[in-house]
Design a protein around this motif. Structure first.
Motif, PDB file in Angstrom:
ATOM      1  N   GLU A   1       0.935   2.412  -3.571  1.00 28.14           N
ATOM      2  CA  GLU A   1      -0.395   2.890  -3.975  1.00 28.14           C
ATOM      3  C   GLU A   1      -0.718   4.224  -3.318  1.00 28.14           C
ATOM      4  O   GLU A   1      -1.260   5.123  -3.953  1.00 28.14           O
ATOM      5  CB  GLU A   1      -1.460   1.862  -3.598  1.00 28.14           C
ATOM      6  CG  GLU A   1      -1.439   0.668  -4.518  1.00 28.14           C
ATOM      7  CD  GLU A   1      -2.679  -0.179  -4.379  1.00 28.14           C
ATOM      8  OE1 GLU A   1      -3.293  -0.129  -3.310  1.00 28.14           O
ATOM      9  OE2 GLU A   1      -3.000  -0.887  -5.331  1.00 28.14           O
ATOM     10  N   ALA A   2      -0.372   4.318  -2.025  1.00 29.94           N
ATOM     11  CA  ALA A   2      -0.632   5.572  -1.319  1.00 29.94           C
ATOM     12  C   ALA A   2       0.150   6.710  -1.975  1.00 29.94           C
ATOM     13  O   ALA A   2      -0.358   7.818  -2.132  1.00 29.94           O
ATOM     14  CB  ALA A   2      -0.245   5.441   0.143  1.00 29.94           C
ATOM     15  N   ALA A   3       1.382   6.406  -2.382  1.00 26.58           N
ATOM     16  CA  ALA A   3       2.212   7.418  -3.028  1.00 26.58           C
ATOM     17  C   ALA A   3       1.595   7.847  -4.357  1.00 26.58           C
ATOM     18  O   ALA A   3       1.517   9.033  -4.674  1.00 26.58           O
ATOM     19  CB  ALA A   3       3.617   6.877  -3.237  1.00 26.58           C
ATOM     20  N   LYS A   4       1.131   6.849  -5.123  1.00 28.75           N
ATOM     21  CA  LYS A   4       0.531   7.184  -6.425  1.00 28.75           C
ATOM     22  C   LYS A   4      -0.753   7.968  -6.256  1.00 28.75           C
ATOM     23  O   LYS A   4      -1.029   8.910  -7.000  1.00 28.75           O
ATOM     24  CB  LYS A   4       0.253   5.894  -7.205  1.00 28.75           C
ATOM     25  CG  LYS A   4       1.500   5.320  -7.837  1.00 28.75           C
ATOM     26  CD  LYS A   4       1.133   4.240  -8.834  1.00 28.75           C
ATOM     27  CE  LYS A   4       2.358   3.794  -9.596  1.00 28.75           C
ATOM     28  NZ  LYS A   4       2.063   2.635 -10.462  1.00 28.75           N
ATOM     29  N   ALA A   5      -1.537   7.571  -5.229  1.00 27.84           N
ATOM     30  CA  ALA A   5      -2.784   8.290  -4.985  1.00 27.84           C
ATOM     31  C   ALA A   5      -2.505   9.736  -4.568  1.00 27.84           C
ATOM     32  O   ALA A   5      -3.331  10.607  -4.768  1.00 27.84           O
ATOM     33  CB  ALA A   5      -3.611   7.569  -3.923  1.00 27.84           C
ATOM     34  N   SER A   6      -1.308   9.981  -3.990  1.00 24.76           N
ATOM     35  CA  SER A   6      -0.946  11.359  -3.644  1.00 24.76           C
ATOM     36  C   SER A   6      -0.395  12.121  -4.839  1.00 24.76           C
ATOM     37  O   SER A   6       0.002  13.272  -4.696  1.00 24.76           O
ATOM     38  CB  SER A   6       0.117  11.379  -2.536  1.00 24.76           C
ATOM     39  OG  SER A   6      -0.315  10.646  -1.425  1.00 24.76           O
ATOM     40  N   GLY A   7      -0.311  11.457  -5.988  1.00 22.51           N
ATOM     41  CA  GLY A   7       0.084  12.161  -7.207  1.00 22.51           C
ATOM     42  C   GLY A   7       1.507  11.915  -7.662  1.00 22.51           C
ATOM     43  O   GLY A   7       2.004  12.607  -8.541  1.00 22.51           O
ATOM     44  N   MET A   8       2.180  10.918  -7.076  1.00 22.67           N
ATOM     45  CA  MET A   8       3.576  10.678  -7.456  1.00 22.67           C
ATOM     46  C   MET A   8       3.695   9.701  -8.622  1.00 22.67           C
ATOM     47  O   MET A   8       2.901   8.780  -8.737  1.00 22.67           O
ATOM     48  CB  MET A   8       4.332  10.088  -6.264  1.00 22.67           C
ATOM     49  CG  MET A   8       4.876  11.129  -5.331  1.00 22.67           C
ATOM     50  SD  MET A   8       5.614  10.354  -3.893  1.00 22.67           S
ATOM     51  CE  MET A   8       4.266  10.481  -2.745  1.00 22.67           C
ATOM     52  N   SER A   9       4.739   9.881  -9.422  1.00 25.72           N
ATOM     53  CA  SER A   9       5.047   8.898 -10.453  1.00 25.72           C
ATOM     54  C   SER A   9       5.783   7.730  -9.797  1.00 25.72           C
ATOM     55  O   SER A   9       6.220   7.826  -8.655  1.00 25.72           O
ATOM     56  CB  SER A   9       5.942   9.522 -11.530  1.00 25.72           C
ATOM     57  OG  SER A   9       7.198   9.839 -10.974  1.00 25.72           O
TER      58      SER A   9
ATOM     59  N   LEU B   1       9.397   8.669  -8.780  1.00 25.06           N
ATOM     60  CA  LEU B   1       9.421   9.592  -7.649  1.00 25.06           C
ATOM     61  C   LEU B   1       9.026   8.875  -6.363  1.00 25.06           C
ATOM     62  O   LEU B   1       9.635   9.079  -5.310  1.00 25.06           O
ATOM     63  CB  LEU B   1       8.479  10.766  -7.920  1.00 25.06           C
ATOM     64  CG  LEU B   1       8.524  11.892  -6.880  1.00 25.06           C
ATOM     65  CD1 LEU B   1       9.889  12.530  -6.842  1.00 25.06           C
ATOM     66  CD2 LEU B   1       7.453  12.929  -7.169  1.00 25.06           C
TER      67      LEU B   1
ATOM     68  N   GLY C   1       0.801  -1.222   0.000  1.00 27.49           N
ATOM     69  CA  GLY C   1       0.000   0.000   0.000  1.00 27.49           C
ATOM     70  C   GLY C   1       0.833   1.273   0.000  1.00 27.49           C
ATOM     71  O   GLY C   1       0.301   2.338  -0.245  1.00 27.49           O
ATOM     72  N   GLN C   2       2.147   1.166   0.292  1.00 21.29           N
ATOM     73  CA  GLN C   2       2.958   2.383   0.290  1.00 21.29           C
ATOM     74  C   GLN C   2       3.046   2.962  -1.118  1.00 21.29           C
ATOM     75  O   GLN C   2       2.921   4.171  -1.318  1.00 21.29           O
ATOM     76  CB  GLN C   2       4.360   2.086   0.816  1.00 21.29           C
ATOM     77  CG  GLN C   2       4.402   1.756   2.282  1.00 21.29           C
ATOM     78  CD  GLN C   2       4.292   2.991   3.156  1.00 21.29           C
ATOM     79  OE1 GLN C   2       4.972   3.969   2.951  1.00 21.29           O
ATOM     80  NE2 GLN C   2       3.404   2.941   4.125  1.00 21.29           N
TER      81      GLN C   2
END
Lengths: 243, 384
Positions: A147-155, A158, A144-145
């Protein structure tokens, strides 16, 4: 550079310490310390280069791009699957045997010199092992880390760089400290390709005296380095520990 | 913002996780996706967020088709069941992160970011905990940080996947109410996945009940409870069971084992469904009755016996077992529970749960072992 270190560091230390040192050590003190510095510098350089290489390799192995992942996997497999001694010999005696005419002056500068060959092979070797350590830590991060990062807008890249790898690095510190100690011990093998590291100097000293104590002294100096590495990583762990 | 999902399907190998689902969440609405585990509710949420790609169908945000848009461009706030906080960062850094990584043109200034983080910390009531790391927070606090982080990037919609699933009952309840108030303040279209009926009923404007990859019913909590459109919905929301009715010689649907109250009989006589079943020559019709819709009277000649009673707060839950003639199955006139008779139907098939208030139970002298008669006060019929 090593001449300067010998003159300005090894010699004064030995000058001050020799009255309290056992005779075998005192007689070859400067040689021991010359070797000691070479081993330390070789380690610092190969660990730094190896770490960068390991990060890149771990990233490549985890990436969605099949080609990158395969190249990284082959590299890691080859360097973990062959003895360090064989790698050193192939690079130094194998590639080195083409000579300056065969390799051109730039490559010759690298492969004609035991020190640079040693540095490159040690870096490649530790890079391959450390990549596996890092990859293992990434895979074992709580899900989930990413996914959480992607959901926050990261590529992906990144998120890897800012979220995944920093956490994985903390996880794998103990295993990584172990790898650095192993590399330190493996570095003794560069003495076989004409590098005057701690082991190289020790062999020279032994060849002159044939006293077993010579090797015991070397062992003690290696233990000191191992202790230094362990202490360094402990304090790093403490500093990076969260909560 | 309105979220529309059209004919959405997603398979995992041979398993249908979401099967041709269509749904609309109105602007500012709070929807709860409710269902047992494996019903596809989480997959549907992840499809809406863009964490999962559909095999077919489309996801539309306010008229804009976002089906092929990557999650990081959809501007959704997503809250994970296990928080997914970045553990190497403080609470403040976690919340600010989504803003800091924006490209230079969209990124607020440093002071704006820290102002926004303070606002959010205040909003989730964690003003003083900004410098802590996630490991130093309780579960409820972590989940509020996760929510603040999701809100930081000013999402167009808010999606929460079992947000309170890992918390204990008391905290769940507090957070649920708090989330509802927060939603009323923010007016953000919100979808919450939960397997907890109470949570869905209390929280949502509309409850979407899912089972086996499909939506069974989507309606207001009151309607879902009072007018379920399917036995599954009936059973999933509150205790209750089916009472089989048989068509008698006088032309009425009646239960052979218990009495029907006047209201139920009138309903059956009026019911289109009951008439159709009779015309079709059906052998049996199921009347769905909630456990509080029974009436129970002590009667030494009653066909039922109380075999279990447990206090559930203000009311008592009884389990009553049929001990009379085994109706149409045979005439084993026995005073013993059927389970002692070889070949008798399993006792479970003939037990009902009945909820009565403590006063009612005491007035009627009901306790473990009492023989009783059962009467159905009201119930529901479902189309076949």
């Amino acid at each position: 550079m090593f001449d300067l270190m010998s003159q300005w560091i090894s010699a004064p230390i030995c000058g001050l310490a020799s009255p309290i040192l056992p005779s075998v050590f005192a007689n070859s003190c400067v040689r021991y310390f010359d070797g000691f510095w070479q081993t330390i510098i070789l380690l610092i350089l190969s660990v730094s280069a190896g770490f960068v290489l390991a990060m890149a390799t771990a990233l490549a192995r985890l990436s969605q791009r099949k080609f990158l992942a395969n190249v990284a996997a082959v590299y890691s497999y080859v360097f973990r699957g062959t003895p360090l001694l064989v790698q050193l010999f192939i690079a130094y005696y194998g590639i080195g045997s083409f000579g300056e005419e065969g390799l051109g002056s730039l490559l010759w500068l690298i492969f004609g010199n035991g020190w640079t060959v040693g540095l490159i092979i040690l870096s490649l070797n530790t890079g391959a092992y450390s990549a596996e350590i890092i990859r293992g830590a990434v895979v074992n991060l709580p899900p989930g880390q990413m996914e959480a990062a992607k959901a926050s807008g990261m590529s992906w890249l990144l998120a890897m760089y800012r979220i995944i790898l920093p956490q994985a690095f903390r996880y794998c510190l103990p295993a990584y400290a172990n790898e650095v100690v192993l590399l330190m011990k493996g570095s003794a093998l560069v003495s076989t390709i004409a590098v005057m590291d701690l082991m190289g100097q020790t062999r020279t000293i032994y060849a002159r005296s044939y006293q077993l104590e010579v090797y015991v002294n070397a062992a003690i100096m290696y233990l000191v380095i191992a202790g230094l590495i362990t202490w360094l990583f402990r304090s790093l762990e403490k500093r990076l520990k969260v909560g | 913002m309105t979220i529309t999902v059209e004919n959405l399907s997603r398979n995992f190998r041979n398993f249908k996780a979401v099967d041709n689902v269509s749904l609309t969440a109105e602007k500012g609405e709070l929807l709860a996706l409710l269902g047992p585990s494996g019903s596809g509710k989480t997959t549907l949420l992840r499809l809406i967020a863009g964490l999962e790609q559909p095999d077919s169908g489309s996801v539309i945000f306010e008229g804009e088709d976002v089906t092929r848009l990557d999650v990081r461009h959809r501007q959704v706030g997503f809250v994970f069941q296990h928080y997914g906080l970045f553990r190497h960062m403080t609470v403040t850094e976690n919340i600010a992160f989504g803003l800091r990584i924006k490209n230079r043109r969209e990124r607020p200034s440093k002071s704006q970011i820290s102002e926004r983080v303070q606002e959010l910390l205040h909003l989730v009531q964690l003003d003083r905990l900004g410098q802590r790391h996630p490991d130093q927070l309780s579960g409820g606090q972590k989940q509020r940080v996760a929510l603040a982080r999701a809100l930081a990037v000013e999402p167009r919609i808010l999606l929460l996947d079992e947000p309170f699933g890992a918390l204990d009952a008391g905290v769940r309840k507090d957070l649920r109410r708090w989330l509802r108030r927060l939603h009323d303040d923010l007016q953000l279209t919100t979808i919450v996945v939960t397997h907890d009926q109470d949570e869905a009923m209390e929280l949502a404007d509309r409850v979407v009940v899912m089972n086996r990859a499909k939506i069974i019913q989507a309606a207001t909590p009151a309607k879902i409870y009072d007018q379920p459109n399917d036995p599954f919905v009936f059973r999933f929301l509150g205790a209750g069971s089916a009472v089989p009715l048989l068509f008698n010689t006088l032309g009425h649907w009646r239960s052979p084992k218990m009495a029907l109250g006047g209201e139920v009989m009138a309903m059956l006589d009026r019911s289109e469904r009951a008439r159709q079943a009779a015309e079709a020559g059906d052998q049996q019709l199921d009347l769905f009755v909630r456990s509080h819709q029974f009436e129970m009277m002590a009667d030494s000649k009653g066909d039922w016996r109380i075999r279990f009673a447990a206090l559930t707060g203000r009311s008592i839950r009884f389990e009553v077992q049929y001990i009379g003639n085994i109706g149409n199955i045979g005439s084993i006139a026995s005073q013993e529970p059927p389970s002692l008779n070889p070949g008798a139907p399993t006792p479970d098939a003939l037990t009902y749960e009945v909820d009565l208030s403590r006063e009612e139970a005491e007035e009627n002298g009901l306790s473990l072992g009492t023989r009783v008669t059962l009467t159905v006060k009201s119930g529901l019929l479902f189309p076949r």
